[in-house]
Enzyme design. Structure first.
Site, short mmCIF file in Angstrom:
data_model
loop_
_atom_site.label_atom_id
_atom_site.label_comp_id
_atom_site.label_asym_id
_atom_site.label_seq_id
_atom_site.Cartn_x
_atom_site.Cartn_y
_atom_site.Cartn_z
N GLY A 159 -59.99 2.64 -29.94
CA GLY A 159 -60.72 2.39 -31.17
C GLY A 159 -62.23 2.41 -31.05
O GLY A 159 -62.92 1.80 -31.87
N THR A 160 -62.77 3.14 -30.07
CA THR A 160 -64.23 3.17 -29.95
C THR A 160 -64.88 3.87 -31.15
O THR A 160 -65.92 3.43 -31.63
CB THR A 160 -64.67 3.84 -28.63
OG1 THR A 160 -64.09 5.15 -28.55
CG2 THR A 160 -64.25 3.01 -27.42
N ASN A 161 -64.27 4.95 -31.63
CA ASN A 161 -64.82 5.60 -32.83
C ASN A 161 -64.61 4.73 -34.06
O ASN A 161 -65.46 4.71 -34.95
CB ASN A 161 -64.24 7.00 -33.02
CG ASN A 161 -64.97 8.04 -32.20
OD1 ASN A 161 -66.19 8.10 -32.20
ND2 ASN A 161 -64.22 8.85 -31.47
N SER A 199 -66.44 18.33 -32.86
CA SER A 199 -66.35 18.90 -34.21
C SER A 199 -65.69 17.90 -35.13
O SER A 199 -64.64 17.33 -34.79
CB SER A 199 -65.50 20.17 -34.21
OG SER A 199 -65.99 21.13 -33.31
N ASN A 246 -60.96 14.70 -39.21
CA ASN A 246 -60.65 14.39 -37.82
C ASN A 246 -61.88 14.71 -36.97
O ASN A 246 -62.67 15.57 -37.31
CB ASN A 246 -59.46 15.25 -37.37
CG ASN A 246 -59.06 14.99 -35.93
OD1 ASN A 246 -58.90 13.84 -35.52
ND2 ASN A 246 -58.90 16.05 -35.16
N ILE A 276 -49.04 14.07 -35.14
CA ILE A 276 -49.19 15.24 -36.01
C ILE A 276 -48.67 14.86 -37.40
O ILE A 276 -47.57 14.32 -37.54
CB ILE A 276 -48.40 16.45 -35.46
CG1 ILE A 276 -48.85 16.78 -34.03
CG2 ILE A 276 -48.53 17.65 -36.38
CD1 ILE A 276 -50.29 17.17 -33.88
N LEU A 277 -49.46 15.15 -38.42
CA LEU A 277 -49.09 14.83 -39.80
C LEU A 277 -48.33 16.01 -40.41
O LEU A 277 -48.63 17.17 -40.12
CB LEU A 277 -50.34 14.52 -40.62
CG LEU A 277 -51.15 13.32 -40.11
CD1 LEU A 277 -52.51 13.28 -40.78
CD2 LEU A 277 -50.40 12.03 -40.33
N HIS A 303 -62.76 16.07 -33.18
CA HIS A 303 -62.12 16.76 -32.05
C HIS A 303 -63.15 16.95 -30.94
O HIS A 303 -64.29 17.34 -31.22
CB HIS A 303 -61.58 18.11 -32.52
CG HIS A 303 -60.84 18.84 -31.44
ND1 HIS A 303 -59.57 18.49 -31.06
CD2 HIS A 303 -61.21 19.88 -30.66
CE1 HIS A 303 -59.17 19.29 -30.09
NE2 HIS A 303 -60.16 20.14 -29.83
#
Length: 187
Positions: free
Chosen positions: A12-14, A135, A101, A86-87, A103
């Site tokens: 959870g750093t982001n 990205s 997202n 994956i959704l 990446h």
């Protein structure tokens, strides 16, 4: 106030960076209404520490359907922050233009199935790339194929290891992720 749902799979750093940027105003007019995790992870503790409602969703065939039922109707943006599941295409189509997202590569290079974490950094080094980066992109049914919102670049040095490259890329993620979220939510 714009409402964000954050999906996580790891430390959870982001997520923490998004929380901090909302508190500082770098991401304006927003709040995280919910954090959803697809596995037990430290990111859930970060959400609890910030008093953000959170839930663990069991992975499996009906994962996306279950996720869809939990996400509040008034959600403005779904942010995948180190989210590894994956959704389904039905899910990504329903929330088209509202899911992003981050990446750890300069898409379209080094994206797609199996390209996550150290796999990406190893591939970049093996390809002898001169630069890498991160990205932020819209999520579609194709893995890492959505429109790119923002990218940040870092040089790849000849002495880089997957770990040193990962650290440089993570630093650029911290820089561009809040900017991309703010751009989408507030123009």
């Amino acid at each position: 106030m714009k409402k964000i749902v954050v999906l996580i799979s790891g430390s959870g750093t982001n997520l923490q960076r998004i929380i901090d940027c909302i508190e500082s105003g770098e991401i304006a007019n927003a709040k995280i209404s919910m954090v959803l995790a697809d596995r037990n992870c430290y990111g859930v503790e970060r959400a609890e520490h910030a008093n953000i409602p959170n839930q663990l969703i069991k992975r499996g065939k009906s994962f996306s359907e279950h996720l869809e039922k939990i996400i509040p109707e008034n959600t403005d943006l779904i942010v995948l922050a180190g989210f590894l599941s994956i959704l389904s295409s039905d899910f990504t189509e329903k929330f088209k233009g509202k899911i992003i997202n981050i990446h750890p590569a300069l898409l379209p290079k080094f994206g797609g199935f199996g390209m996550w974490g150290m796999n990406v950094h190893n591939a970049v080094l093996e390809a002898k790339e001169e630069e890498s980066g991160a990205s932020v992109h819209f999520v579609t049914s194709g893995i890492d194929e959505g429109e790119i919102i923002l990218q940040g670049k870092v040089p790849v040095d000849e002495n880089d290891t997957p770990e040193t490259l990962a650290a440089k890329v993570h630093a650029i993620e911290y820089e561009i992720f809040p900017k991309a979220i703010n751009k989408i939510l507030n123009g």
